[in-house]
Write a protein that holds these residues in place. Structure first.
Motif, PDB file in Angstrom:
ATOM      1  N   ILE A  22       0.836  -1.204   0.000  1.00 37.63           N
ATOM      2  CA  ILE A  22       0.000   0.000   0.000  1.00 37.63           C
ATOM      3  C   ILE A  22       0.870   1.252   0.000  1.00 37.63           C
ATOM      4  CG2 ILE A  22      -1.759   1.276   1.271  1.00 37.63           C
ATOM      5  CD1 ILE A  22      -2.812  -1.282   0.000  1.00 37.63           C
ATOM      6  N   ASP A  23       1.967   1.223   0.769  1.00 38.40           N
ATOM      7  CA  ASP A  23       2.895   2.357   0.757  1.00 38.40           C
ATOM      8  C   ASP A  23       3.445   2.587  -0.651  1.00 38.40           C
ATOM      9  OD1 ASP A  23       2.542   2.672   3.453  1.00 38.40           O
ATOM     10  OD2 ASP A  23       4.374   1.611   4.021  1.00 38.40           O
ATOM     11  N   LEU A  24       3.801   1.487  -1.315  1.00 35.69           N
ATOM     12  CA  LEU A  24       4.351   1.605  -2.667  1.00 35.69           C
ATOM     13  C   LEU A  24       3.298   2.118  -3.642  1.00 35.69           C
ATOM     14  CD1 LEU A  24       6.481  -1.672  -2.943  1.00 35.69           C
ATOM     15  CD2 LEU A  24       7.181   0.598  -2.180  1.00 35.69           C
ATOM     16  N   LEU A  25       2.059   1.684  -3.483  1.00 37.08           N
ATOM     17  CA  LEU A  25       0.989   2.166  -4.350  1.00 37.08           C
ATOM     18  C   LEU A  25       0.812   3.674  -4.204  1.00 37.08           C
ATOM     19  CD1 LEU A  25      -1.749  -0.616  -3.915  1.00 37.08           C
ATOM     20  CD2 LEU A  25      -0.155  -0.318  -5.814  1.00 37.08           C
ATOM     21  N   ASP A  26       0.931   4.162  -2.979  1.00 36.62           N
ATOM     22  CA  ASP A  26       0.831   5.606  -2.774  1.00 36.62           C
ATOM     23  C   ASP A  26       1.923   6.331  -3.556  1.00 36.62           C
ATOM     24  OD1 ASP A  26      -1.292   5.239  -1.071  1.00 36.62           O
ATOM     25  OD2 ASP A  26      -0.119   5.433   0.774  1.00 36.62           O
ATOM     26  N   ARG A  27       3.103   5.729  -3.605  1.00 39.63           N
ATOM     27  CA  ARG A  27       4.243   6.396  -4.226  1.00 39.63           C
ATOM     28  C   ARG A  27       4.160   6.412  -5.746  1.00 39.63           C
ATOM     29  NH1 ARG A  27       8.851   3.554  -0.460  1.00 39.63           N
ATOM     30  NH2 ARG A  27       8.135   4.419   1.510  1.00 39.63           N
ATOM     31  N   VAL A  28       3.546   5.421  -6.322  1.00 49.14           N
ATOM     32  CA  VAL A  28       3.488   5.377  -7.794  1.00 49.14           C
ATOM     33  C   VAL A  28       2.253   6.066  -8.346  1.00 49.14           C
ATOM     34  CG1 VAL A  28       4.832   3.246  -7.902  1.00 49.14           C
ATOM     35  CG2 VAL A  28       2.338   3.102  -7.854  1.00 49.14           C
ATOM     36  N   GLY A  29       1.514   6.739  -7.482  1.00 47.25           N
ATOM     37  CA  GLY A  29       0.334   7.459  -7.960  1.00 47.25           C
ATOM     38  C   GLY A  29      -0.790   6.537  -8.369  1.00 47.25           C
ATOM     39  N   PHE A  30      -1.001   5.464  -7.591  1.00 46.07           N
ATOM     40  CA  PHE A  30      -2.026   4.481  -7.925  1.00 46.07           C
ATOM     41  C   PHE A  30      -3.413   5.107  -8.013  1.00 46.07           C
ATOM     42  CE2 PHE A  30      -5.203   1.350  -6.458  1.00 46.07           C
ATOM     43  CZ  PHE A  30      -5.096   0.427  -7.481  1.00 46.07           C
ATOM     44  N   ASP A  31      -3.663   6.125  -7.190  1.00 43.50           N
ATOM     45  CA  ASP A  31      -4.998   6.733  -7.182  1.00 43.50           C
ATOM     46  C   ASP A  31      -5.341   7.415  -8.507  1.00 43.50           C
ATOM     47  OD1 ASP A  31      -3.020   8.617  -6.691  1.00 43.50           O
ATOM     48  OD2 ASP A  31      -4.356   9.927  -5.572  1.00 43.50           O
ATOM     49  N   ARG A  32      -4.310   7.635  -9.345  1.00 44.71           N
ATOM     50  CA  ARG A  32      -4.559   8.273 -10.644  1.00 44.71           C
ATOM     51  C   ARG A  32      -4.510   7.280 -11.805  1.00 44.71           C
ATOM     52  NH1 ARG A  32      -0.930  11.275  -7.895  1.00 44.71           N
ATOM     53  NH2 ARG A  32       0.806  10.532  -9.178  1.00 44.71           N
ATOM     54  N   MET A  33      -4.261   6.030 -11.503  1.00 43.33           N
ATOM     55  CA  MET A  33      -4.153   5.037 -12.574  1.00 43.33           C
ATOM     56  C   MET A  33      -5.533   4.629 -13.084  1.00 43.33           C
ATOM     57  SD  MET A  33      -1.150   2.409 -11.441  1.00 43.33           S
ATOM     58  CE  MET A  33       0.503   2.965 -11.072  1.00 43.33           C
ATOM     59  N   ARG A  34      -5.563   4.285 -14.346  1.00 46.08           N
ATOM     60  CA  ARG A  34      -6.795   3.782 -14.962  1.00 46.08           C
ATOM     61  C   ARG A  34      -6.636   2.285 -15.182  1.00 46.08           C
ATOM     62  NH1 ARG A  34      -8.810   2.778 -20.049  1.00 46.08           N
ATOM     63  NH2 ARG A  34     -11.070   3.047 -20.270  1.00 46.08           N
ATOM     64  N   LEU A  35      -7.384   1.507 -14.401  1.00 45.40           N
ATOM     65  CA  LEU A  35      -7.335   0.045 -14.494  1.00 45.40           C
ATOM     66  C   LEU A  35      -8.779  -0.448 -14.674  1.00 45.40           C
ATOM     67  CD1 LEU A  35      -4.863  -0.499 -11.541  1.00 45.40           C
ATOM     68  CD2 LEU A  35      -4.319  -0.786 -13.955  1.00 45.40           C
TER      69      LEU A  35
END
Length: 877
Positions: free
Chosen positions: A227-240
């Motif tokens: 989850i920490d890593l997801l925060d760093r890669v901008g997961f909240d802006r990804m389109r999946l």
């Protein structure tokens, strides 16, 4: 022939895709599956054949099979093949000497290759026993959990039920297969005929997300560190668009993070499942229904289908212990081969967690009863101490080391001194302050499964003497960081390493380690420390960008002085700058951090240049105020004697700032993360327009030495993102076509310049490293590291030597090296002074960058901006 239930089950799904992986299995198989987009597609029918063939290789006898498992098809086939023979599988990341000595397995499997140590088992194996896993999910622990086939099937069935796994689901393997959480994904998905994207890529890797999108991944598993890593890669802006849910287990996730991800999922169209489990329960015991996560983020939820909880009061706690009952409860522990003959010795699982049941029927874990240490004769409840420190405003992990308490204290916005943490811990525990070692860190050390890494905490600076070469100290000195902020799992790029620090750091590392791996910037501190000593084969490796910088500054200064005439270095170094910008700035870091560190690197180029130019105004009219602002190529005058002297630095800073701002824009940020190579090629296509059309901005003679030369920067960017041979071929072809005829302008020796530029860029694009004698490598590293100041100072130095050209060149190089050393020393001194002033508030400065923030530094290495012409020499280097 009797068909095993596993093979029969796999065959029941026939031609459905079971596994997508990066290559076909290596064990001499006959059914390798189809290949498309570089990925192997293996159907259930083909997987059944692979498993059956592997079982045949193992033979008919039931044995103890130890498997070193990775997230690859070889390990998967070996695991299923061994189970299908009825053998007992000991699954681990590595089959250590301790495991071999303790359990003496009959067969050892590494990289899918079985090595039989005997034809029949030397052990008495209980008929129900199927699998042995480490209690901690780590490598090689001799205390193992004994699991039966019934345990595996019941837990897989329960997980598949509450996640509603169907044949169209596809999970990416974000966790290792030897870890019970990761293995439960394999079991539950194969149970329902769903498929796996079998990968070892990290969520920090752009290609992981490319594959997740292109292969329509519907779920992946996460531990708190994920989850920490997801925060760093901008997961909240990804389109999946195909993502259906994310699961989280492997440790407690802070309630605010649970709520945030539950809300993010609700906005994005996927669900967030918080789960609770232990290896002793095969994997899962409880889950929090996604619709309750935002309202009850502190809870573990309800028991899985088929399981139930009871709460049993304990004497030494004010709360009750959580006890789990269900068909997935382990058979028991194993600590020796004799235990493998035992049947079920456990009826219910005492979790060791203190819990309560809320009015809504949800279970909440409120503490741990079993983490105690005896220090100075006092029995210390480490879990309770952590909780009380948290109430006092400190985020910590506590462990013991000999007769000391070791506290890893996470820095925060309102961080206080380590002395205050120590004093508070002493008051709460009753220990003397001298028995407590507090180690401030930016992030608390975590295992791969997200749980506290207590061995890593014991090895933190200040906790215990280090037994390895101190890579942390080397990085701290080279990067200007606090050694305590450097984690074992931090890499050079993670820590903010960039082209400005690459050469110095690589030279120091190679002196410390011997031969340095080409991918060292991506290796962690722990991985570098494990490199064997004395690995000193002939010479040293030079990065081609470093070599080009060193050669470039000598060619440029020498041509200006008049020793020889070899022009074109500036344009090669523009490509090098773009190459390094892509390596160190266009990474997985969030947009804001990318921008911050790219601008910081640009400033480290621009500020020294502006300061030196301003100083020259005190004793000469060599430059004008436009040069101080680095805007001569934009504001003019274009006809002065020194109009072209700083053109390369001016346009390099402009390119870096423009590129950093470009990838800060959300739309371009998403496009770049989605496909880094084609995004870079689109930039090449756009900027090459300035190759053929100047739009009247500059004269024909000035175009190659103006901001319109930005396509060299874009070509370097594209080359850095080229991962395949055909991609490098494409970039090379575009470069060769574009450079041909570019310098065909009056008063320019076009042919020689074009050949030099082409040769330099091809070397950059294709050569991973250059092996040279140590002396040459050392000299090249020093020159590359000093190239900015060599370039700035040589204009004023070489005229002092008249026609003594060799002496002038040596003096210019020496002056630049000396200035670089002085500035570096002043920078270290200022950082030390700043830390000293701050010591009243905190023991050390927080690291300038966190793991990801550091990914955003860019290509401005001091040697990225060498070039410009001299008085009396040709005006364009």
């Amino acid at each position: 022939m009797t068909i095993s239930p596993i093979v029969a089950h796999l065959r029941s799904y026939d031609d459905r895709i079971a596994v997508l992986c990066s290559r076909s299995p290596s064990a001499g198989v006959t059914a390798a599956g189809s290949v498309a987009d570089g990925m192997q597609r293996i159907t259930y029918a083909q997987l059944a054949i692979l498993v059956e063939e592997y079982a045949t290789r193992l033979g008919p006898h039931r044995r103890l099979v130890a498997i070193a498992a990775r997230n690859d098809i070889d390990s998967l086939v070996a695991y299923l093949g061994a189970l299908s023979t009825g053998s007992v599988v000991l699954l681990a990341a590595e089959i250590t000497e301790e495991l071999l000595d303790t359990y003496d397995p009959d067969v050892v499997v590494d990289a899918g290759v079985p090595v039989a140590r005997r034809a029949k088992s030397a052990h008495d194996l209980h008929p129900d026993l199927a699998l042995l896993l480490s209690t901690s999910g780590s490598t090689g622990s001799p205390k193992l959990v004994r699991l039966s086939t019934a345990n595996l099937m019941s837990n897989a069935s329960a997980i598949a039920e509450y996640l509603s796994i169907g044949p169209d689901d596809r999970a990416a393997t974000t966790l290792p297969m030897f870890y019970c959480y990761g293995l439960s994904v394999v079991h539950s998905y194969f149970l329902r005929g769903a498929s796996l994207l079998l990968t070892e890529r990290s969520v920090l890797d752009d290609q992981f997300w490319e594959q997740a999108r292109s292969h329509r991944v519907t779920s992946f598993a996460a531990v708190p560190y994920t989850i920490d890593l997801l925060d760093r890669v901008g997961f909240d802006r990804m389109r999946l668009p195909d993502l259906r849910y994310i699961t989280q287990a492997g440790g407690r996730l802070a309630p605010e993070r649970v709520r945030a991800y539950a809300q993010l999922g609700a906005r994005s169209g996927w669900e967030f499942f918080v789960m609770y489990g232990q290896t002793e329960a095969t994997a899962r015991m409880a889950y929090l229904p996604p619709e309750l996560a935002a309202e009850h983020p502190e809870c573990i939820g309800i028991p899985i289908p088929g399981g139930r909880f009871t709460l049993e009061q304990v004497d030494d706690a004010s709360a009750a212990e959580l006890v789990y009952h269900g068909p997935n409860v382990m058979m028991g522990y194993a600590q020796s081969p004799g235990d493998l003959a035992l049947g079920h010795t456990v009826e219910a699982l005492r979790t060791g967690d203190l819990a309560r049941r809320t009015a809504d029927g949800l279970y909440q874990v409120i503490g741990r009863r079993s983490r105690f240490a005896k220090i100075f004769g006092l029995r210390i409840d480490l879990q309770r101490l952590e909780s009380r420190l948290a109430a006092a405003g400190f985020t910590t992990d506590c462990t013991e080391s000999g007769d000391h308490l070791v506290i890893a204290a996470q820095r925060g916005v309102d961080v206080r001194s380590s002395a205050e943490v120590t004093a508070t811990a002493a008051r709460l525990s009753g220990l003397p302050a001298a028995a407590i070692r507090t180690c401030p860190v930016d992030e608390l050390p975590r295992l791969a499964n997200g749980k506290p890494d207590y061995p890593a905490i014991r090895s933190l600076p200040g906790a215990a003497p280090s037994t390895t070469r101190d890579i942390r100290a080397l990085y701290a000195d080279a990067l200007g960081l606090d050694p305590a902020s450097i984690r074992p799992d931090s890499s050079f790029v993670d820590l903010g390493g960039n082209s400005l620090t690459y050469v110095t750091t690589s030279a120091r590392l190679e002196r410390a380690l011997g031969k340095l791996p080409p991918d060292w910037p991506a290796l962690t501190v722990a991985e570098l420390e494990r490199i064997p000593s004395g690995n000193t084969s002939f010479g040293r490796s030079l990065d081609p960008a470093t070599l080009l910088r060193a050669v470039g500054i000598v060619l440029i200064a020498g041509s200006h002085i008049g020793i020889f005439t070899l022009w074109g270095g500036a344009h090669v170094l523009l490509g090098v700058a773009g190459f390094n910008f892509a390596r160190f700035a266009v990474t997985a870091a969030p947009r804001a951090q990318r921008l911050h560190h790219a601008l910081r690197t640009a400033a480290l180029i621009a500020i020294p240049t502006a300061v030196w130019v301003a100083l020259t105004l005190l004793f000469s009219d060599y430059y004008g105020w436009q040069n101080v602002l680095l805007l001569n190529k934009i504001l003019g005058p274009h006809d002065s004697d020194t109009a072209g002297h700083l053109w390369f630095i001016e346009v390099l800073v402009l390119f870096m700032v423009a590129a950093a701002l470009l990838v800060r824009i959300p739309t371009f940020d998403r496009l770049e993360r989605r496909d880094p190579f084609w995004f870079a090629m689109a930039l090449v296509a756009f900027t090459v327009l300035f190759r053929v059309q100047s739009f009247g901005l500059y004269s024909t003679h000035d175009v190659p030495f103006s901001p319109l030369a930005c396509w060299f920067f874009a070509l370097g960017w594209a080359a850095a993102k080229a991962r395949m041979i055909w991609q490098r071929l494409l970039v090379s072809a575009v470069m060769l076509i574009s450079v041909t005829g570019y310098f065909d302008i009056p008063d320019i020796d076009a042919a020689d310049r074009e050949r030099l530029v082409m040769a330099g860029l091809l070397l950059l694009f294709w050569l991973p490293a250059v092996r040279v004698p140590a002396l040459i490598a050392g000299v090249a590293a020093v020159l590359a590291d000093s190239s900015l100041f060599i370039y700035l100072l040589h204009w004023q130095v070489y005229p002092l030597f008249g026609q003594h050209h060799i002496a002038a060149l040596l003096a210019a190089l020496g002056a630049g090296v000396a200035a670089t050393r002085v500035v570096a020393g002043l920078r270290r001194w200022s950082l030390s002074r700043f830390r000293s002033r701050e010591s009243g508030l905190r023991p050390t400065l927080p690291a300038p960058v966190s793991r990801s923030a550091g990914l955003a530094e860019s290509s401005g290495r001091q040697s990225d901006r060498v070039t410009a012409p001299p008085r009396g020499a040709h005006p364009h280097a």
